[in-house]
Write a protein that holds these residues in place. Structure first.
Motif, mmCIF file in Angstrom:
data_model
loop_
_atom_site.group_PDB
_atom_site.id
_atom_site.type_symbol
_atom_site.label_atom_id
_atom_site.label_comp_id
_atom_site.label_asym_id
_atom_site.label_seq_id
_atom_site.Cartn_x
_atom_site.Cartn_y
_atom_site.Cartn_z
ATOM 1 N N THR A 39 23.718 -7.278 24.932
ATOM 2 C CA THR A 39 23.968 -6.694 23.429
ATOM 3 C C THR A 39 25.213 -6.746 22.819
ATOM 4 O OG1 THR A 39 24.139 -4.393 24.593
ATOM 5 C CG2 THR A 39 21.972 -4.748 23.674
ATOM 6 N N GLY A 60 29.803 -2.992 18.304
ATOM 7 C CA GLY A 60 30.403 -1.649 18.692
ATOM 8 C C GLY A 60 31.777 -2.096 19.352
ATOM 9 N N ASP A 61 31.968 -1.654 20.753
ATOM 10 C CA ASP A 61 32.939 -2.234 21.357
ATOM 11 C C ASP A 61 32.840 -3.460 22.198
ATOM 12 O OD1 ASP A 61 31.385 -1.119 23.559
ATOM 13 O OD2 ASP A 61 32.543 0.619 23.859
ATOM 14 N N LYS A 62 31.601 -3.886 22.007
ATOM 15 C CA LYS A 62 31.451 -5.511 22.662
ATOM 16 C C LYS A 62 31.630 -6.366 21.777
ATOM 17 C CE LYS A 62 28.021 -3.049 25.616
ATOM 18 N NZ LYS A 62 27.871 -2.002 24.748
ATOM 19 N N PRO A 63 31.892 -7.510 22.098
ATOM 20 C CA PRO A 63 32.139 -8.791 21.185
ATOM 21 C C PRO A 63 30.658 -9.303 20.631
ATOM 22 C CG PRO A 63 32.604 -9.356 23.267
ATOM 23 C CD PRO A 63 32.427 -7.938 23.404
ATOM 24 N N PHE A 64 30.677 -9.948 19.608
ATOM 25 C CA PHE A 64 29.564 -10.743 19.090
ATOM 26 C C PHE A 64 29.799 -12.081 19.730
ATOM 27 C CE2 PHE A 64 29.572 -7.375 15.849
ATOM 28 C CZ PHE A 64 28.371 -7.098 15.961
ATOM 29 N N LEU A 65 29.028 -12.557 20.300
ATOM 30 C CA LEU A 65 29.011 -13.635 21.348
ATOM 31 C C LEU A 65 28.513 -14.915 20.684
ATOM 32 C CD1 LEU A 65 28.158 -12.024 24.609
ATOM 33 C CD2 LEU A 65 30.466 -12.637 23.902
ATOM 34 N N ASN A 66 27.358 -14.666 19.775
ATOM 35 C CA ASN A 66 26.608 -15.760 19.036
ATOM 36 C C ASN A 66 26.641 -16.991 19.920
ATOM 37 O OD1 ASN A 66 25.717 -16.601 16.703
ATOM 38 N ND2 ASN A 66 27.616 -17.276 16.029
ATOM 39 N N SER A 100 38.423 -8.494 17.504
ATOM 40 C CA SER A 100 37.549 -9.275 16.951
ATOM 41 C C SER A 100 36.447 -8.712 16.106
ATOM 42 C CB SER A 100 37.039 -10.644 17.688
ATOM 43 O OG SER A 100 36.498 -10.294 18.717
#
Lengths: 75, 814
Positions: free
Chosen positions: A20, A23-29, A3
C-alpha cells in the motif's frame, strides 16, 4: 522534504505487488497500469470532488478537495 | 536461476535513491548460504550480512521442522467452528449496519430524506456520505477545511449500480435492512456506458469530465503515471519498474521470418472470498477497536487513524481468523469507514458485513481486457519483436492493465506496449491475485504456442530455446515428466469428445515488504510465543511462523503459541503480492535467534561455559563439548533471571540488496502448468481432467501448505478460464448474476486431479530464504487450459471464459 507530502493526505494506493502507498509510505508507482488508488474520504476510487483519485490528480494542490499532509510538529 | 549480482535495472527516470538507500552495518560478517536447487548443481553463496543475523540455515533435508509437512496449528479450531471470524464477532450492545446503494448506473441525487429511516423502531443512526462543496473545480489558494454538514450539492454523483449512498445502524440486521429501504431518494438518471468498446467511442457517455489538472505525477520510482485522458480513455502506460520500450519494434518485425498475432478478450472476474468484506467497529473514548476481514491489519489502522484524526496508538485492528482475500481486502473500505462513523455516532459497536450481492457489486474485481498482441519470430525460434496494445475497464476505477509478462517473460530485443484504462459506469476494479498477469498470460502463451506450431516444434522444447530462466527450465522438465507430456496433433482425436494437452508458464516478481516485524517471547514456564500484526488470510501463516520459531529453538511447531492479526503487536506486512512468507519469516527467525541467544547466555553463565559451546535441539539445551551439561528446554527456562525473554526483529534488506530498492528482490518466481482437457464438440462443454503445476517459492517452509496454495491457484484459474463472468444488464446496469449460483465457481465436480511439483530453490536472500506462492499458482492456468483446448479441437479460442457457447461458435456449429 518528504516526497509523499506532495500528495493529498487522503490518497492511498496499492500496487500489484502487495504494497500500500500513501500516508507515511511513499508512492512507488512501480506499474501504473495495474496500480489502484482510492480516497480515504470516500473509500472509493473517486475523490470527494467526484473526480478520480490518482497519483497525478491528487498531487494538484489547487484541487478542491486537496488536503496537505500533516507535518510532524502539527501532530 | 536468479543472479543476485546482476546489474541493477536502469529506469527511464532516475529513482529517488534517498528513499531506499541500502542500510549500512556497523559490524558485519560473511556467511555461506545454500544457493541453487538440490540435486541440480546446488552450491553456496557467500554474503556479507549484519553481525546480528543468525547463522545460515542448511537445506530443508537437514532441518527438523522447517520444510516438513506440518499440520496447521489452527486446524482443530477451524474444523470445529471454534475459530472466530469477523462475521462471528458479537459484542455487548452491538448494532448492525446496512447500506443504501445506487440502483442506477449514472444518476444525480435530486433529493434525499432519511427521516422515515431514522424514526423506524430500533434504528440508532443514519449516516449519509457527503462530498466536497463546490464539486470538481480548482480553487483559489487558502481554502477552508471541508464542511461538516452537507446539502444536496454535496451528495455523491452516482456512477455505478451498487455505489454506497448512506447506511443505517439498527438493533438487528433485519431492522437495518428494512430501515435502509425507507431512505427516500429522488434520482435524475443520466446516460451511461457499460461496455469496453462502446466507452472508447466518440460520443459515448462520459464517466469523468476531466476538470482537474494532473500534477506531481512521477512517483518515487520515477515511472510515468499514464495520466493522459481523452473521453473515457486514460493512458497509455508504456513502462514499469522493468523499464520502458526497448529496441526498434518495426525493425524487429522486418527481421522476423514470420509473425504470430491475435486479438484476445478476457472478462471481469469478481472477488468471491467465502468471507465477505466487512468489520465490527467499536468506537470508545480511549480506543477505536475494529475487527476486520482484512489482508492488512496495519493498513486498516493507518487508514482509520488518518481519516478520523486519531493517533495510530488509539486504533486497534484485529483479524484473528480470515476467510480469504485475493487482493481486494486492503484498506479500511467503505464499509469500514461507514461502520466507524456509525459507531462514533451511536457510541455502540457496529457490525457491517457486506452480503454476497454487495460483494459482487462494490468490493472490487479483476478488470476485463481487450489485447492486441503481435510477436515476430525467426526460423530458429528467437523472438525479434513484441508489440502489445491493451484496453481494459476497472469501471469507475483505474488499474486495468495486463501486467508485464509480455515485457519480461521471454528474451526479445525489441518491445513496446500501450496499456489503456477505459472508464465505464460499473463497479470499481481492485487488485486480484496477480493483477494483470493472468490476463496477459492468456494471450502471450497462446501466441507462443502458435509460434511453436509454425516452427513444427513441441511447445515445451520451444520454450527451452526462448526462455533461459533455469528454474522454469527445471519446472518444465519435472512437470513434463510427472504429466507424461507427449505433444499430439491438434484436433486429431476421432469422435465428438476430444482430448487435448496444453501447457503455459508465467512469472511473478519477488517482492519484500520491509514493514515486517515480530516479537518472540520465551516465558519462564517454557512456553514460547510469536507475535506480529501480520494476518493469516487462510494460507497458513500461523503455521509457518510456528515452524520457524520451533526450528530455531529446537522445539516442535505445536510448542509455539502464535499471536498474530492484531495491531497491538509489531507491524507485519499486508498479505498481498505473495510477499508474506518472504517478508515476515526472516523477521521471526531473527527474533527467535535473538531470544535464543539471550537464553543461552543465561544458561552459559549458570554453567560457566562459553555461549557458543551450547546448542538447542530436540527440546534440549546442551553443551556440545561436555555431555554432562544437558537439560530440557523447560528446565533451562526455569533458570531465567527474569520471567520473560523478549526479542523483536524487523525484516532486513535482502542479503545482496534489492534490484531497484523498495523491496523488489532479484529473481522472478517461475511457474509452469500442464493441463489435460476433454472437449465435447456437440455440447461445447470443456472438462479439465488434470493439471500438473510446477512451482518454486524459494525455500518451501511447509510443503503441505504450498501444495494447498497451488491447488487453490489452479482452481481459481479454472474458474477464470471456463466459468466466471460478471454479466451486466445493458439496459439497467445491474449485475444479473450477483450471487454464487449464476456466477459460477468451480465446484467439486469441476475440480480435476491437481498434482503440484515443488522445486526447492535457494537464492541466499534472507535468514529463511522463503518466498510466496499465492500469485504464481494462479498465473498460467487459463493459458494452459486454452492451449489444451486448441490441442483438443484444433480451433483456438481467443476469449474468456471459454463457455460452451464460445466453443460451439469457434467450431462453427452454433
Amino acid at each position: 522534504m518528504d516526497s509523499s507530502r506532495r500528495y493529498c493526505r487522503y490518497l492511498r494506493g496499492k500496487n500489484a505487488y502487495g504494497t500500500t502507498e500513501g500516508g507515511d509510505k511513499p508512492f512507488l508507482n512501480f506499474d501504473p497500469a495495474t496500480t489502484t488508488y482510492w480516497c480515504l474520504r470516500t473509500m472509493g476510487p473517486v475523490g470527494p470532488d467526484s473526480q478520480p483519485a490518482h497519483i497525478a490528480a491528487c498531487g494538484n494542490e489547487k484541487r478542491n478537495c486537496f488536503t496537505a499532509a500533516k507535518v510532524k510538529n502539527e501532530e | 536461476m536468479a543472479n543476485p549480482n546482476k546489474k541493477k535495472i536502469v529506469l527511464p527516470v532516475a529513482p529517488d535513491t534517498k528513499a531506499h538507500a541500502p542500510v549500512k552495518h556497523l559490524y558485519s560478517k560473511k556467511v555461506k548460504l545454500p544457493y541453487g536447487v538440490p540435486g541440480h548443481g546446488l552450491t553456496e553463496m557467500e554474503r556479507e550480512v549484519s553481525i546480528d543475523e543468525p547463522p545460515a540455515l542448511p537445506i530443508n533435508d537437514e532441518l527438523n521442522v522447517i520444510g516438513k509437512r506440518t499440520r496447521r496449528v489452527d486446524a482443530v479450531y477451524k474444523v470445529t467452528g471454534a475459530a472466530k471470524y469477523s462475521a462471528d464477532i458479537q459484542l455487548p450492545g452491538m448494532l448492525f449496519g446496512k447500506f443504501l446503494r445506487s440502483p442506477h448506473p449514472h444518476a444525480r441525487i435530486k433529493s434525499l430524506n432519511v427521516s422515515a429511516a431514522r424514526q423506524y423502531p430500533g434504528v440508532h443512526a443514519v449516516h449519509v456520505l457527503s462530498m466536497e462543496p463546490g464539486g470538481s473545480v480548482e480553487r483559489e489558494s487558502g481554502h477552508d477545511a471541508p464542511a461538516e454538514t452537507y446539502n444536496i450539492d454535496q451528495l455523491p454523483l452516482l456512477r455505478y449500480v451498487g455505489q454506497p449512498i448512506a447506511a443505517v445502524a439498527a438493533e438487528s440486521q433485519y431492522i437495518a435492512n428494512e430501515a435502509a429501504k425507507l431512505i427516500k431518494v429522488e434520482y435524475e438518471t443520466k446516460p451511461f456506458v457499460l461496455e469496453l468498446d462502446k466507452a472508447r467511442r466518440k460520443g459515448a457517455p462520459i464517466v469523468f469530465e476531466k476538470k482537474v489538472k494532473d500534477e506531481g505525477n512521477e512517483g518515487d520510482v520515477g515511472v510515468e503515471a499514464a495520466d493522459e485522458q481523452e473521453g473515457n480513455l486514460r493512458g497509455p502506460s508504456t513502462g514499469s519498474f522493468l523499464g520502458g520500450p526497448r529496441g526498434d519494434v518495426e525493425k524487429g518485425f522486418a527481421e522476423a521470418d514470420f509473425v504470430v498475432e491475435g486479438e484476445f478478450r478476457t472478462q471481469v472476474q469478481t472477488h468471491c472470498a467465502l468471507e465477505t468484506h466487512g468489520v465490527v467497529a467499536d468506537w470508545k473514548p480511549d480506543m477505536l477497536t475494529v475487527y476486520a476481514s482484512t489482508q492488512n491489519t496495519a493498513g486498516v489502522r493507518d487508514d482509520l487513524a488518518e481519516l478520523f484524526d486519531l493517533p495510530k496508538s488509539k486504533v486497534r485492528v484485529i483479524t484473528e481468523y480470515m476467510g480469504g482475500g485475493f487482493g481486494a481486502k486492503f484498506g479500511a473500505g467503505h464499509f469500514g469507514v461507514m461502520a466507524t462513523e456509525l459507531s462514533r455516532k451511536t457510541g455502540r459497536p457496529v457490525k457491517l458485513m457486506l452480503d454476497r450481492e454487495e460483494e459482487h457489486l462494490s468490493a472490487g474485481n479483476r478488470p476485463n481486457s481487450h489485447q492486441m498482441l503481435k510477436i515476430g519470430v525467426k526460423n530458429d525460434g528467437k523472438l525479434t519483436a513484441i508489440d502489445l496494445t491493451s484496453y481494459g475497464t476497472a469501471g469507475v476505477g483505474l488499474g486495468a492493465g495486463v501486467g508485464r509478462v509480455a515485457q519480461d517473460l521471454y528474451e526479445c530485443p525489441n518491445f513496446r506496449q500501450a496499456q489503456y484504462d477505459v472508464f465505464t459506469h460499473a463497479g470499481p476494479g481492485a487488485a486480484f491475485r496477480a493483477p494483470g498477469n493472468v490476463q496477459g498470460i492468456f494471450s502471450l502463451e497462446q501466441l507462443i504456442d502458435q509460434a511453436a506450431e509454425r516452427l513444427g516444434m513441441d511447445p515445451v522444447k520451444y520454450r527451452d530455446i526462448i526462455d533461459k530462466h533455469e528454474v522454469r527450465k527445471l519446472q518444465r522438465a519435472k512437470g513434463a515428466e510427472v504429466f507424461g507430456w507427449k505433444y499430439k496433433k491438434p484436433g486429431s482425436d476421432p469422435g465428438p469428445i476430444k482430448r487435448g494437452f496444453g501447457m503455459a508458464q508465467g512469472h511473478w516478481t519477488r517482492f519484500i515488504n520491509l514493514n515486517s516485524s515480530a516479537t518472540v517471547r520465551i516465558n519462564k514456564d517454557g512456553s514460547v510465543e510469536v507475535m506480529s500484526s501480520v494476518q493469516d488470510i487462510g494460507t497458513g501463516t500461523k503455521t509457518i511462523l510456528a515452524q520457524v520459531v520451533a526450528e530455531e529453538l529446537g522445539l516442535m511447531a505445536e510448542d509455539i503459541t502464535v499471536k498474530i492479526g492484531d495491531t497491538i503487536y509489531p507491524d507485519g506486512p499486508g498479505s498481498g503480492g505473495s510477499v508474506t512468507a518472504g517478508s515476515i519469516t526472516p523477521a521471526v527467525r531473527n527474533a527467535a535467534y535473538k531470544a535464543k541467544m539471550e537464553l543461552l547466555g543465561q544458561v552459559a553463565g549458570a554453567w560457566d561455559v562459553e555461549i557458543d559451546s551450547l546448542e538447542v535441539k530436540n527440546g534440549e539445551v546442551y553443551s556440545k563439548t561436555d555431555s554432562s551439561k544437558k537439560m530440557s528446554f523447560g528446565e533451562a527456562t526455569k533458570k531465567m533471571r527474569t520471567n520473560q525473554i523478549l526479542a523483536t526483529a524487523s525484516r532486513p534488506d535482502d542479503y545482496g540488496g534489492f534490484e531497484i530498492g523498495n523491496g523488489i528482490g532479484y529473481g522472478r518466481l517461475g511457474s509452469v502448468q500442464f493441463a489435460e482437457v476433454l472437449v465435447d464438440t456437440e455440447t461445447g462443454f470443456i472438462k479439465v481432467e488434470r493439471v500438473v503445476a510446477a512451482h518454486s517459492c524459494g525455500r518451501p517452509l511447509n510443503p503441505m501448505q504450498v501444495e494447498s496454495q497451488i491447488n487453490g491457484g489452479v482452481i481459481m484459474g479454472i474458474g477464470y478460464a471456463l466459468y466466471e463472468d460478471r454479466i451486466l444488464d445493458l439496459n439497467t446496469g445491474h449485475m444479473v448474476n450477483a450471487n454464487l449460483d449464476q456466477y459460477k465457481l468451480p465446484y467439486s465436480r469441476e475440480i480435476p486431479k491437481i498434482e503440484p511439483v515443488i522445486i526447492e530453490h535457494y537464492g541466499a536472500f534472507s535468514s529463511t530464504d522463503a518466498s510466496g506462492i499465492g500469485e504464481p499458482a494462479n498465473v498460467p492456468t487459463a493459458g494452459a487450459i486454452a492451449n489444451a483446448v486448441y490441442n483438443a479441437i484444433g480451433v483456438r479460442l481467443y476469449e474468456l471464459p471459454m463457455s460452451p457457447q464460445k466453443v460451439l461458435a469457434a467450431l462453427g456449429v452454433s
